[in-house]
Design an enzyme around this catalytic site. Structure first.
Site, PDB file in Angstrom:
ATOM      1  NE  ARG A 110       7.647 -10.103  -3.052  1.00  0.00           N
ATOM      2  CZ  ARG A 110       7.163 -11.436  -3.462  1.00  0.00           C
ATOM      3  NH1 ARG A 110       7.037 -12.300  -2.398  1.00  0.00           N
ATOM      4  NH2 ARG A 110       7.217 -11.537  -4.711  1.00  0.00           N
TER       5      ARG A 110
ATOM      6  CB  SER B 212       6.504  -6.271  -7.352  1.00  0.00           C
ATOM      7  OG  SER B 212       6.376  -7.441  -8.377  1.00  0.00           O
TER       8      SER B 212
ATOM      9  CD  GLU C 157       8.287  -6.595  -3.394  1.00  0.00           C
ATOM     10  OE1 GLU C 157       7.132  -7.118  -3.767  1.00  0.00           O
ATOM     11  OE2 GLU C 157       9.449  -6.660  -3.806  1.00  0.00           O
TER      12      GLU C 157
HETATM   13  P1  FAD Z   1      18.874  -4.598  -0.930  1.00  0.00           P
HETATM   14  O1  FAD Z   1      17.671  -3.939  -1.925  1.00  0.00           O
HETATM   15  O2  FAD Z   1      20.225  -3.958  -0.949  1.00  0.00           O
HETATM   16  O3  FAD Z   1      18.005  -4.703   0.538  1.00  0.00           O
HETATM   17  C1  FAD Z   1      16.825  -4.790   0.746  1.00  0.00           C
HETATM   18  C2  FAD Z   1      16.441  -4.689   2.380  1.00  0.00           C
HETATM   19  O4  FAD Z   1      17.224  -5.730   3.022  1.00  0.00           O
HETATM   20  C3  FAD Z   1      16.793  -3.315   2.851  1.00  0.00           C
HETATM   21  O5  FAD Z   1      16.007  -3.040   3.996  1.00  0.00           O
HETATM   22  C4  FAD Z   1      18.125  -3.768   3.643  1.00  0.00           C
HETATM   23  O6  FAD Z   1      18.470  -2.876   4.645  1.00  0.00           O
HETATM   24  C5  FAD Z   1      17.910  -5.323   3.860  1.00  0.00           C
HETATM   25  N1  FAD Z   1      19.179  -5.951   3.889  1.00  0.00           N
HETATM   26  C6  FAD Z   1      19.977  -6.075   2.915  1.00  0.00           C
HETATM   27  N2  FAD Z   1      21.053  -7.024   3.219  1.00  0.00           N
HETATM   28  C7  FAD Z   1      20.857  -7.225   4.527  1.00  0.00           C
HETATM   29  C8  FAD Z   1      21.803  -7.981   5.449  1.00  0.00           C
HETATM   30  N3  FAD Z   1      22.809  -8.620   5.410  1.00  0.00           N
HETATM   31  N4  FAD Z   1      21.357  -7.914   6.809  1.00  0.00           N
HETATM   32  C9  FAD Z   1      19.842  -7.208   7.153  1.00  0.00           C
HETATM   33  N5  FAD Z   1      19.366  -6.547   6.160  1.00  0.00           N
HETATM   34  C10 FAD Z   1      19.829  -6.587   5.034  1.00  0.00           C
HETATM   35  N6  FAD Z   1      11.733 -10.116  -4.974  1.00  0.00           N
HETATM   36  C11 FAD Z   1      10.955 -11.164  -4.711  1.00  0.00           C
HETATM   37  O7  FAD Z   1      10.538 -11.670  -3.470  1.00  0.00           O
HETATM   38  N7  FAD Z   1      10.559 -11.920  -5.593  1.00  0.00           N
HETATM   39  C12 FAD Z   1      10.692 -11.587  -7.136  1.00  0.00           C
HETATM   40  O8  FAD Z   1      10.537 -12.356  -8.074  1.00  0.00           O
HETATM   41  C13 FAD Z   1      11.671 -10.475  -7.258  1.00  0.00           C
HETATM   42  N8  FAD Z   1      11.803  -9.997  -8.599  1.00  0.00           N
HETATM   43  C14 FAD Z   1      12.707  -9.029  -8.917  1.00  0.00           C
HETATM   44  C15 FAD Z   1      12.993  -8.589 -10.162  1.00  0.00           C
HETATM   45  C16 FAD Z   1      13.786  -7.545 -10.391  1.00  0.00           C
HETATM   46  C17 FAD Z   1      14.126  -7.232 -11.985  1.00  0.00           C
HETATM   47  C18 FAD Z   1      14.183  -6.631  -9.366  1.00  0.00           C
HETATM   48  C19 FAD Z   1      15.147  -5.492  -9.458  1.00  0.00           C
HETATM   49  C20 FAD Z   1      13.887  -6.898  -8.061  1.00  0.00           C
HETATM   50  C21 FAD Z   1      13.184  -8.008  -7.709  1.00  0.00           C
HETATM   51  N9  FAD Z   1      12.808  -8.475  -6.508  1.00  0.00           N
HETATM   52  C22 FAD Z   1      12.214  -9.595  -6.326  1.00  0.00           C
HETATM   53  C23 FAD Z   1      13.198  -7.718  -5.251  1.00  0.00           C
HETATM   54  C24 FAD Z   1      14.524  -8.031  -4.752  1.00  0.00           C
HETATM   55  O9  FAD Z   1      15.140  -8.754  -5.666  1.00  0.00           O
HETATM   56  C25 FAD Z   1      14.634  -8.610  -3.469  1.00  0.00           C
HETATM   57  O10 FAD Z   1      13.904  -7.929  -2.394  1.00  0.00           O
HETATM   58  C26 FAD Z   1      15.970  -9.233  -3.064  1.00  0.00           C
HETATM   59  O11 FAD Z   1      15.933  -9.839  -1.907  1.00  0.00           O
HETATM   60  C27 FAD Z   1      16.862  -7.715  -2.581  1.00  0.00           C
HETATM   61  O12 FAD Z   1      18.160  -8.057  -2.570  1.00  0.00           O
HETATM   62  P2  FAD Z   1      19.279  -7.051  -2.240  1.00  0.00           P
HETATM   63  O13 FAD Z   1      20.643  -7.699  -2.025  1.00  0.00           O
HETATM   64  O14 FAD Z   1      19.138  -6.217  -3.539  1.00  0.00           O
HETATM   65  O15 FAD Z   1      18.681  -6.240  -1.226  1.00  0.00           O
HETATM   66  N1  EPU Z   2      -1.260  -8.564 -14.729  1.00  0.00           N
HETATM   67  C1  EPU Z   2      -1.868  -7.892 -15.728  1.00  0.00           C
HETATM   68  N2  EPU Z   2      -1.163  -6.775 -15.913  1.00  0.00           N
HETATM   69  C2  EPU Z   2       0.043  -6.718 -15.696  1.00  0.00           C
HETATM   70  C3  EPU Z   2       0.542  -7.403 -14.779  1.00  0.00           C
HETATM   71  C4  EPU Z   2       0.130  -8.429 -14.365  1.00  0.00           C
HETATM   72  O1  EPU Z   2      -3.148  -7.956 -16.034  1.00  0.00           O
HETATM   73  O2  EPU Z   2       0.711  -5.391 -16.333  1.00  0.00           O
HETATM   74  C5  EPU Z   2      -1.930  -9.805 -14.362  1.00  0.00           C
HETATM   75  C6  EPU Z   2      -1.443 -10.974 -14.909  1.00  0.00           C
HETATM   76  O3  EPU Z   2      -1.896 -11.510 -16.083  1.00  0.00           O
HETATM   77  C7  EPU Z   2      -1.788 -12.388 -13.802  1.00  0.00           C
HETATM   78  C8  EPU Z   2      -1.377 -11.251 -12.529  1.00  0.00           C
HETATM   79  O4  EPU Z   2      -1.853  -9.861 -12.858  1.00  0.00           O
HETATM   80  O5  EPU Z   2      -2.960 -12.584 -14.067  1.00  0.00           O
HETATM   81  C9  EPU Z   2      -0.372 -11.785 -11.741  1.00  0.00           C
HETATM   82  O6  EPU Z   2       0.731 -11.360 -12.522  1.00  0.00           O
HETATM   83  P1  EPU Z   2       2.269 -11.930 -12.513  1.00  0.00           P
HETATM   84  O7  EPU Z   2       2.115 -13.445 -12.506  1.00  0.00           O
HETATM   85  O8  EPU Z   2       3.155 -11.268 -13.737  1.00  0.00           O
HETATM   86  O9  EPU Z   2       2.815 -11.734 -11.087  1.00  0.00           O
HETATM   87  P2  EPU Z   2       2.669 -10.466 -10.200  1.00  0.00           P
HETATM   88  O10 EPU Z   2       1.459 -10.770  -9.027  1.00  0.00           O
HETATM   89  O11 EPU Z   2       2.592  -9.245 -10.946  1.00  0.00           O
HETATM   90  C10 EPU Z   2       4.332 -11.486  -8.410  1.00  0.00           C
HETATM   91  C11 EPU Z   2       5.378 -11.099  -7.389  1.00  0.00           C
HETATM   92  C12 EPU Z   2       6.630 -11.002  -8.350  1.00  0.00           C
HETATM   93  C13 EPU Z   2       6.936 -12.651  -8.628  1.00  0.00           C
HETATM   94  C14 EPU Z   2       5.782 -13.095  -9.679  1.00  0.00           C
HETATM   95  C15 EPU Z   2       5.918 -14.359  -9.967  1.00  0.00           C
HETATM   96  C16 EPU Z   2       4.555  -9.776  -5.739  1.00  0.00           C
HETATM   97  C17 EPU Z   2       4.240  -7.974  -5.320  1.00  0.00           C
HETATM   98  N3  EPU Z   2       5.150  -9.780  -7.023  1.00  0.00           N
HETATM   99  O12 EPU Z   2       3.895 -10.395  -9.233  1.00  0.00           O
HETATM  100  O13 EPU Z   2       7.915 -10.627  -7.595  1.00  0.00           O
HETATM  101  O14 EPU Z   2       8.317 -12.398  -9.467  1.00  0.00           O
HETATM  102  O15 EPU Z   2       4.498 -13.125  -8.828  1.00  0.00           O
HETATM  103  O16 EPU Z   2       5.656 -15.252  -8.953  1.00  0.00           O
HETATM  104  O17 EPU Z   2       4.119 -10.502  -5.094  1.00  0.00           O
HETATM  105  C18 EPU Z   2       8.833  -8.577  -6.774  1.00  0.00           C
HETATM  106  O18 EPU Z   2       8.479  -9.104  -5.442  1.00  0.00           O
HETATM  107  O19 EPU Z   2       9.728  -7.754  -6.975  1.00  0.00           O
HETATM  108  C19 EPU Z   2       8.506  -9.607  -7.778  1.00  0.00           C
HETATM  109  C20 EPU Z   2       8.968  -9.404  -9.105  1.00  0.00           C
END
Ligand code: FAD
Ligand code: EPU
Length: 354
Positions: A166, A237, A333
């Site tokens: 991240r 997250s 994050e």
């Molecule tokens: P924004 O929220 O608009 O911006 C995020 C940051 O990037 C800000 O600091 C912004 O200034 C900067 N930025 C954006 N565009 C540019 C650009 N063109 N140039 C320079 N800087 C820029 N993230 C994960 O890593 N893994 C996941 O599994 C994951 N799951 C998610 C699930 C949900 C339901 C949600 C809501 C979010 C999740 N995220 C996850 C977080 C998010 O999706 C990512 O961080 C994504 O890359 C953000 O994209 P955005 O376009 O919305 O960026």
């Molecule tokens: N867990 C719990 N309770 C909860 C949530 C999770 O016990 O309420 C336990 C799960 O059972 C598992 C462990 O925690 O043993 C990890 O949970 P999970 O696999 O759901 O993933 P996570 O660590 O919570 C991370 C990323 C996600 C990404 C998933 C899948 C971060 C901060 N988050 O979540 O990214 O989608 O793994 O790889 O690293 C994001 O960054 O926004 C994001 C959603």
């Protein structure tokens, strides 16, 4: 008319928090660059901040923004095929999940583990998006950006992006003027499934699994676990998974033998913040309209017309409770944006409670 004044950002952040920005610029094509650079110069001369915004899925607007929001909407995907690989050159405003879906549909495999991550392509390198054992850096060739002060273009190799968990160079202070315009990904034709930890249907007929099957499996798992921002405002997250020393992890494992833990290459141990939050009995806990999600405790949700302060107070409750119970500190994050630009939980709390 590409510049708007005193605009609502509610539709531009997935928490659906009401906040206004003094100026908003929709950056749709590189032909607007002279206009944009002149605008940035004016805003800076007025000592107002500039924020680069994608789809707002990793952002918390803590108050009204006093400067210029540049909403990156650049579009276009070029695919260059070689005997060994496909190279995708993708403009920063393209939707990430749509890119993954379109690639899989075209038989270009590799991005399937990163399906259904919200946001645009230009934001993907910023925090090096990751899920299910894959990260953006695994496919990144280079990232192109423009320096908003000098107007110069740069192309950084993946190694120069300093990707981490991240994290990337784009989060550092010295890159705050870098607007990412394009990313180049390389997807080898020789495809292998990546580790799919956390994804259901892990049967070891896995040898025969296709990228399309993994794509569907990832989409299904994510839809079950993570709230859809269209239905329930959230930013995924809220905190990063904390990395602690081996010694601290061993101490905790003596107390909680079932605690999920992931050894890292450097000998430290990553813990699951969601597990810690759940064990601290915080699932479902509310502050005003904000709540800890019932299915995934690492996600804070806008349950009922939350304002930013509700989310900030809830985040602090979660952080302080986990620290007290486990002596583990959680870092958010989600990027906190105050009236003057990026801020953090501590600063916002001081401001809110003053
Ligand atoms: P924004 O929220 O608009 O911006 C995020 C940051 O990037 C800000 O600091 C912004 O200034 C900067 N930025 C954006 N565009 C540019 C650009 N063109 N140039 C320079 N800087 C820029 N993230 C994960 O890593 N893994 C996941 O599994 C994951 N799951 C998610 C699930 C949900 C339901 C949600 C809501 C979010 C999740 N995220 C996850 C977080 C998010 O999706 C990512 O961080 C994504 O890359 C953000 O994209 P955005 O376009 O919305 O960026
Ligand atoms: N867990 C719990 N309770 C909860 C949530 C999770 O016990 O309420 C336990 C799960 O059972 C598992 C462990 O925690 O043993 C990890 O949970 P999970 O696999 O759901 O993933 P996570 O660590 O919570 C991370 C990323 C996600 C990404 C998933 C899948 C971060 C901060 N988050 O979540 O990214 O989608 O793994 O790889 O690293 C994001 O960054 O926004 C994001 C959603």
């Amino acid at each position: 008319m590409m510049i708007e004044s005193n605009s609502s950002l509610k539709a531009f952040n997935t928490f659906s928090i009401e906040a206004k920005t003094q100026s908003l610029f929709h950056f749709k094509t590189l032909q607007q660059l002279p206009e944009l650079l002149a605008l940035v110069k004016r805003v800076r001369a007025e000592k107002r901040p500039v924020l680069i915004l994608g789809a707002g899925s990793n952002i918390l607007f803590c108050e009204d923004f006093s400067g210029l929001v540049i909403k990156v909407e650049l579009s276009g995907v070029d695919i260059i095929e070689s005997p060994e690989s496909y190279q995708l050159q993708v403009a920063a405003g393209e939707d990430w999940h749509q890119l993954v879906t379109d690639s899989i549909d075209k038989g270009i495999d590799g991005l399937e583990n990163l399906a259904l991550i919200p946001g645009v392509v230009g934001a993907a390198p910023v925090q090096n998006i990751g899920a299910y054992g894959c990260e953006f850096k695994d496919f990144c060739e280079s990232v192109e950006y423009i320096d908003l002060d000098s107007g110069e273009f740069f192309n950084l190799s993946a190694a120069a992006c300093l990707f981490g968990y991240r994290d990337s160079i784009f989060k550092s202070k010295k890159m705050e003027n870098a607007l990412i315009t394009k990313v180049t990904l390389t997807l080898p034709k020789k495809w292998q499934p990546h580790s799919r930890s956390g994804v259901s249907n892990q049967s070891d007929a896995a040898q025969k699994v296709t990228a399309k099957e993994i794509y569907h499996s990832v989409c299904q798992t994510r839809s079950e676990k993570l709230p859809d921002p269209e239905q329930l405002g959230n930013a995924g997250s809220f905190f990063k998974n904390p990395v602690v020393s081996k010694q601290q992890a061993e101490h905790l494992l003596n107390l909680y033998p079932n605690m999920p833990h992931y050894p890292q290459a450097d000998g430290n141990i990553k813990l699951a913040a969601g597990w810690l939050i759940e064990q601290a009995n915080l699932k479902g806990v509310q502050c005003g309209g904000a709540a800890v999600h019932q299915q995934q405790a690492l996600v804070l949700v806008n349950q009922d017309n939350a304002c930013a302060t509700d989310i900030v107070e809830l985040a602090e409750l979660v952080r302080a409770t986990v620290e007290e119970k486990f002596n583990v500190s959680l870092d958010h994050e989600v990027r906190f944006i105050g009236s003057q630009g990026e801020t953090n939980l501590k600063e916002v709390l001081q401001h809110v409670r003053a």
